[in-house]
Design an enzyme around this catalytic site. Structure first.
Site, PDB file in Angstrom:
ATOM      1  N   GLY A 105       1.012  -1.217  -0.032  1.00 28.38           N
ATOM      2  CA  GLY A 105       0.050  -0.010   0.008  1.00 28.38           C
ATOM      3  C   GLY A 105       0.926   1.240  -0.004  1.00 28.38           C
ATOM      4  O   GLY A 105       1.961   1.304  -0.394  1.00 28.38           O
ATOM      5  N   HIS A 162       4.294   1.922  -7.768  1.00 34.23           N
ATOM      6  CA  HIS A 162       3.598   0.924  -7.986  1.00 34.23           C
ATOM      7  C   HIS A 162       2.419   1.061  -9.436  1.00 34.23           C
ATOM      8  O   HIS A 162       2.365  -0.335  -9.832  1.00 34.23           O
ATOM      9  CB  HIS A 162       2.504   0.894  -6.626  1.00 34.23           C
ATOM     10  N   GLN A 193      15.511  -7.284  -3.241  1.00 30.71           N
ATOM     11  CA  GLN A 193      14.357  -8.078  -3.223  1.00 30.71           C
ATOM     12  C   GLN A 193      13.783  -8.923  -4.459  1.00 30.71           C
ATOM     13  O   GLN A 193      13.582 -10.152  -4.295  1.00 30.71           O
ATOM     14  CB  GLN A 193      13.124  -6.891  -2.815  1.00 30.71           C
ATOM     15  N   SER A 250       7.380   4.683  -0.408  1.00 23.25           N
ATOM     16  CA  SER A 250       6.402   4.981   0.529  1.00 23.25           C
ATOM     17  C   SER A 250       6.938   5.903   1.546  1.00 23.25           C
ATOM     18  O   SER A 250       6.205   6.405   2.224  1.00 23.25           O
ATOM     19  CB  SER A 250       5.656   3.815   0.976  1.00 23.25           C
ATOM     20  N   ARG A 251       8.291   5.346   2.079  1.00 22.72           N
ATOM     21  CA  ARG A 251       8.921   6.096   3.118  1.00 22.72           C
ATOM     22  C   ARG A 251       9.424   7.548   3.036  1.00 22.72           C
ATOM     23  O   ARG A 251       9.608   8.204   3.843  1.00 22.72           O
ATOM     24  CB  ARG A 251       9.991   5.438   3.408  1.00 22.72           C
ATOM     25  N   GLY A 294       9.565  -4.147  -8.702  1.00 24.26           N
ATOM     26  CA  GLY A 294      10.430  -2.875  -8.752  1.00 24.26           C
ATOM     27  C   GLY A 294      11.796  -3.126  -8.811  1.00 24.26           C
ATOM     28  O   GLY A 294      12.241  -3.725  -7.783  1.00 24.26           O
ATOM     29  N   GLN A 295      12.450  -2.332  -9.536  1.00 23.59           N
ATOM     30  CA  GLN A 295      14.149  -2.493  -9.516  1.00 23.59           C
ATOM     31  C   GLN A 295      14.384  -1.618  -8.473  1.00 23.59           C
ATOM     32  O   GLN A 295      15.386  -1.792  -8.161  1.00 23.59           O
ATOM     33  CB  GLN A 295      14.490  -1.758 -10.958  1.00 23.59           C
TER      34      GLN A 295
HETATM   35  O1  PAF Z   1       8.000  -4.679  -2.065  1.00 24.29           O
HETATM   36  C1  PAF Z   1       6.964  -4.539  -1.099  1.00 24.29           C
HETATM   37  O2  PAF Z   1       6.301  -3.625  -1.080  1.00 24.29           O
HETATM   38  C2  PAF Z   1       7.001  -5.903  -0.091  1.00 24.29           C
HETATM   39  O3  PAF Z   1       8.145  -6.168   0.073  1.00 24.29           O
HETATM   40  C3  PAF Z   1       6.095  -7.053  -0.811  1.00 24.29           C
HETATM   41  C4  PAF Z   1       6.887  -7.483  -2.071  1.00 24.29           C
HETATM   42  C5  PAF Z   1       4.870  -6.658  -1.114  1.00 24.29           C
HETATM   43  C6  PAF Z   1       6.015  -8.212   0.070  1.00 24.29           C
HETATM   44  O4  PAF Z   1       5.510  -7.627   1.443  1.00 24.29           O
END
Ligand code: PAF
Length: 295
Positions: free
Chosen positions: A42, A48, A164, A197-198, A158-159
């Site tokens: 969110g 996003h 991740q 978001s931060r 996302g890059q």
């Molecule tokens: O990148 C994120 O927002 C989160 O790490 C994800 C992939 C939704 C997992 O909670």
């Protein structure tokens, strides 16, 4: 008018129920539609939304999820204050073309007594994993659950969160999950700050200094393009830029192999390099990165 009505996307549906998600996906599949998935926590921003737009592709159904996953936050991190503007998020995702928004309940993803965890050792304890122990275990564990319910054909990441993506790509390959993982480029503010978001945590003064991360990466790119061979030299260039931004406190500046995340000393030593940076700017911990291929 008629054409406009006919071409209007059907309204986004939303559910908290894993069973409803499975049903919707099964119906789309039966109708020959491929399904793309955009998992989020969110606090939706243009980064996003760019994933959703790519996910739509040609004729794909798009499932997005919003779940602020407690398992990926360490003690003392920002789980409690992570922004949750749910009404706005729903509006933005609907307008971008999401077909189904899944808002899982914590109890459905983490039933009483849950113990199972997923780890990707070797990739999940370096860089972000070193600074945030257990973070990627939380990410991989929740993403595997989300994938198990949505069973998408394509997972969009996302890059901006390059590590991740590396960790999740490895998990998908290792567990033979039938999903293609795609990455979309980082979306940036006009001054270069990577959307996150931060960023909402930043005061105006901190926001002005947060550009240090992308400025440092621009300097890293210049030095690589000018032929810098030493990773130490590249890191020095980033830190030299950061010295002009007193509100920025380095967590790490790393030059690694973009695929294995192993540290690189000679910048010609990897097919693709990742220059990854993390810093605290006031109350916000920000990350950014640059991928670069030696010619
Ligand atoms: O990148 C994120 O927002 C989160 O790490 C994800 C992939 C939704 C997992 O909670």
């Amino acid at each position: 008018m008629r054409a406009a009505i006919a071409s209007r996307a059907p309204a986004m549906r939303r559910t908290t129920s894993p069973a409803r998600v499975r049903d919707a996906v099964a119906r789309w599949r039966a109708g020959g539609k491929a399904v793309a998935f955009v998992p989020t926590m969110g606090a939706i921003h243009a980064g996003h939304l760019s994933l959703v737009v790519r996910a739509r592709g040609t004729g794909r159904r798009v499932v997005a999820s919003i779940f602020v996953n407690p398992l990926q936050f360490g003690p003392g991190e920002d789980f409690g204050r992570y922004p949750r503007p749910i009404a706005r998020d729903r509006r933005l995702l609907a307008a971008a073309g999401v077909d189904l928004l899944w808002e899982p309940r914590a109890g459905d993803l983490y039933p009483d007594g849950h113990r199972t965890r997923v780890r990707v050792p070797g990739l999940d304890e370096v860089l972000e994993g070193a600074s945030r122990p257990g973070h990627f275990e939380g990410v991989t564990t929740v993403v595997l659950k989300l994938l198990d319910v949505v069973t998408p054909d394509v997972l969009w990441l996302g890059q901006k969160d390059a590590q991740q993506a590396v960790v999740l790509e490895r998990m998908v390959r290792d567990l033979l999950l039938p999903v293609a993982v795609k990455r979309a480029p980082t979306v940036r503010e006009p001054d270069g700050l990577a959307l996150s978001s931060r960023n909402a945590y930043l005061s105006p003064a901190e926001r002005a200094q947060a550009v240090a991360l992308c400025r440092g990466l621009e300097a890293a790119r210049e030095s690589l393009e000018a032929g810098e061979r030493s990773a130490a030299g590249v890191k020095r260039r980033v830190r030299a830029v950061w010295r002009g931004f007193p509100l920025v406190r380095e967590d790490y500046v790393a030059v690694v192999d973009a695929r294995t995340l192993a540290p690189v000393r000679d910048t010609r030593g990897a097919r693709r390099l990742l220059v990854a940076v993390a810093a605290a700017v006031g109350p916000a911990r920000l990350i950014d990165n640059l991928e670069w291929s030696p010619r």
